[in-house]
Scaffold this motif. Sequence first.
Motif, PDB file in Angstrom:
ATOM      1  N   LYS A   1     -13.420 -16.754  -5.793  1.00  0.00           N
ATOM      2  CA  LYS A   1     -13.473 -17.306  -4.432  1.00  0.00           C
ATOM      3  C   LYS A   1     -14.785 -18.053  -4.198  1.00  0.00           C
ATOM      4  CE  LYS A   1     -12.600 -16.223   0.356  1.00  0.00           C
ATOM      5  NZ  LYS A   1     -11.238 -16.360   0.777  1.00  0.00           N
TER       6      LYS A   1
ATOM      7  N   TYR B   1     -10.480  -0.767  -9.499  1.00  0.00           N
ATOM      8  CA  TYR B   1     -10.522  -1.519  -8.245  1.00  0.00           C
ATOM      9  C   TYR B   1     -11.659  -2.540  -8.278  1.00  0.00           C
ATOM     10  CZ  TYR B   1     -10.505  -2.555  -3.259  1.00  0.00           C
ATOM     11  OH  TYR B   1     -10.437  -3.197  -2.054  1.00  0.00           O
TER      12      TYR B   1
ATOM     13  N   ASP C   1      -8.493 -18.026  -2.838  1.00  0.00           N
ATOM     14  CA  ASP C   1      -8.163 -16.663  -3.261  1.00  0.00           C
ATOM     15  C   ASP C   1      -7.416 -16.743  -4.581  1.00  0.00           C
ATOM     16  OD1 ASP C   1      -9.235 -15.798  -0.899  1.00  0.00           O
ATOM     17  OD2 ASP C   1      -7.331 -15.297   0.047  1.00  0.00           O
TER      18      ASP C   1
ATOM     19  N   ASP D   1      -3.539  -6.162  -6.147  1.00  0.00           N
ATOM     20  CA  ASP D   1      -3.860  -6.118  -7.575  1.00  0.00           C
ATOM     21  C   ASP D   1      -5.027  -5.173  -7.838  1.00  0.00           C
ATOM     22  OD1 ASP D   1      -1.867  -8.040  -8.363  1.00  0.00           O
ATOM     23  OD2 ASP D   1      -3.175  -9.605  -7.571  1.00  0.00           O
ATOM     24  N   PHE D   2      -6.039  -5.196  -6.948  1.00  0.00           N
ATOM     25  CA  PHE D   2      -7.179  -4.279  -7.101  1.00  0.00           C
ATOM     26  C   PHE D   2      -6.690  -2.838  -7.035  1.00  0.00           C
ATOM     27  CE2 PHE D   2      -9.631  -7.144  -3.849  1.00  0.00           C
ATOM     28  CZ  PHE D   2      -9.419  -8.272  -4.617  1.00  0.00           C
ATOM     29  N   LYS D   3      -5.838  -2.586  -6.027  1.00  0.00           N
ATOM     30  CA  LYS D   3      -5.351  -1.223  -5.801  1.00  0.00           C
ATOM     31  C   LYS D   3      -4.472  -0.740  -6.951  1.00  0.00           C
ATOM     32  CE  LYS D   3      -5.535  -2.156  -0.912  1.00  0.00           C
ATOM     33  NZ  LYS D   3      -4.747  -2.493   0.268  1.00  0.00           N
TER      34      LYS D   3
ATOM     35  N   TRP E   1     -11.802  -6.693  -7.925  1.00  0.00           N
ATOM     36  CA  TRP E   1     -12.478  -7.093  -6.694  1.00  0.00           C
ATOM     37  C   TRP E   1     -13.599  -8.079  -7.026  1.00  0.00           C
ATOM     38  CZ3 TRP E   1     -17.526  -6.374  -4.918  1.00  0.00           C
ATOM     39  CH2 TRP E   1     -17.728  -6.605  -3.552  1.00  0.00           C
TER      40      TRP E   1
ATOM     41  N   ASP F   1       0.821  -1.219   0.000  1.00  0.00           N
ATOM     42  CA  ASP F   1       0.000   0.000   0.000  1.00  0.00           C
ATOM     43  C   ASP F   1       0.847   1.259   0.000  1.00  0.00           C
ATOM     44  OD1 ASP F   1      -2.259  -1.560   0.070  1.00  0.00           O
ATOM     45  OD2 ASP F   1      -2.792  -1.073   2.147  1.00  0.00           O
TER      46      ASP F   1
ATOM     47  N   PHE G   1     -12.111 -11.378  -8.076  1.00  0.00           N
ATOM     48  CA  PHE G   1     -11.634 -12.057  -6.873  1.00  0.00           C
ATOM     49  C   PHE G   1     -12.768 -12.804  -6.180  1.00  0.00           C
ATOM     50  CE2 PHE G   1     -11.271 -11.960  -2.236  1.00  0.00           C
ATOM     51  CZ  PHE G   1     -10.051 -12.581  -2.020  1.00  0.00           C
ATOM     52  N   TRP G   2     -13.891 -12.105  -5.942  1.00  0.00           N
ATOM     53  CA  TRP G   2     -14.994 -12.717  -5.202  1.00  0.00           C
ATOM     54  C   TRP G   2     -15.713 -13.776  -6.030  1.00  0.00           C
ATOM     55  CZ3 TRP G   2     -15.076 -13.074  -0.326  1.00  0.00           C
ATOM     56  CH2 TRP G   2     -14.427 -12.108   0.444  1.00  0.00           C
TER      57      TRP G   2
ATOM     58  N   GLY H   1      -4.430 -11.095  -4.885  1.00  0.00           N
ATOM     59  CA  GLY H   1      -4.385 -10.302  -3.665  1.00  0.00           C
ATOM     60  C   GLY H   1      -5.046  -8.952  -3.842  1.00  0.00           C
ATOM     61  N   TYR H   2      -5.312  -8.290  -2.726  1.00  0.00           N
ATOM     62  CA  TYR H   2      -5.951  -6.980  -2.756  1.00  0.00           C
ATOM     63  C   TYR H   2      -5.064  -5.920  -3.398  1.00  0.00           C
ATOM     64  CZ  TYR H   2      -9.768  -8.543   0.280  1.00  0.00           C
ATOM     65  OH  TYR H   2     -10.870  -9.171   0.798  1.00  0.00           O
TER      66      TYR H   2
END
Length: 182
Positions: free
Chosen positions: A92, A81, A98, A104-106, A85, A41, A88-89, A101-102
């Motif tokens: 999942k 984002y 998973d 990648d969204f950011k 996201w 981050d 991902f969901w 990772g988050y």
Amino acid sequence: MLSAAVAMHFGWHWQTLAALLFTWALISLTVIDLDHTLLPDIITMPLLWLGLLLSLFWHAGLTAPAPTDPASAILGAVCGYLVLWTVFWAFKFATGKDGMGYGDFKLLGALGAWMGWQMLPLILLLSALAGAVIGIALIVLRGRDRNVPIPFGPYLAAAGWIALLWGPQIMGGYLTLTGLRH
């Protein structure tokens, strides 16, 4: 070499400095993700905010021609984002695992902030294509276990850098080739 390409592409403008910071952040993120499967981050979030902030200056005409306007930058950040996201969901939910990772969204949100929502399809296509080709090659040629995760950040970073330098030309060529633009 990437810094020289940026300088040659943008010339002597404030936009060149911004593009160099963008390039160096993407290089750092690529190396970190390859080594640690992590997009921190401390790099992705300032990159996102800088993209949004610079869209205001570019739009106001304070620097060289803008990669995007503020509204497109905001939509690019949000849509970038949310696209990953959602993937991902969905993954999942379908597999119980998973898929990314988050970070990648950011990162995709940051790329959208820099270039606007209009470049997101190109960035996603280029990164997915590169990731698939390299991932399959690693499995086939090196016998890599397909259950070992392959970081997606480097492919997003490469696609984002390409889109920053040549995105409008690539998109324009595609639209002309398909007859959607005359």
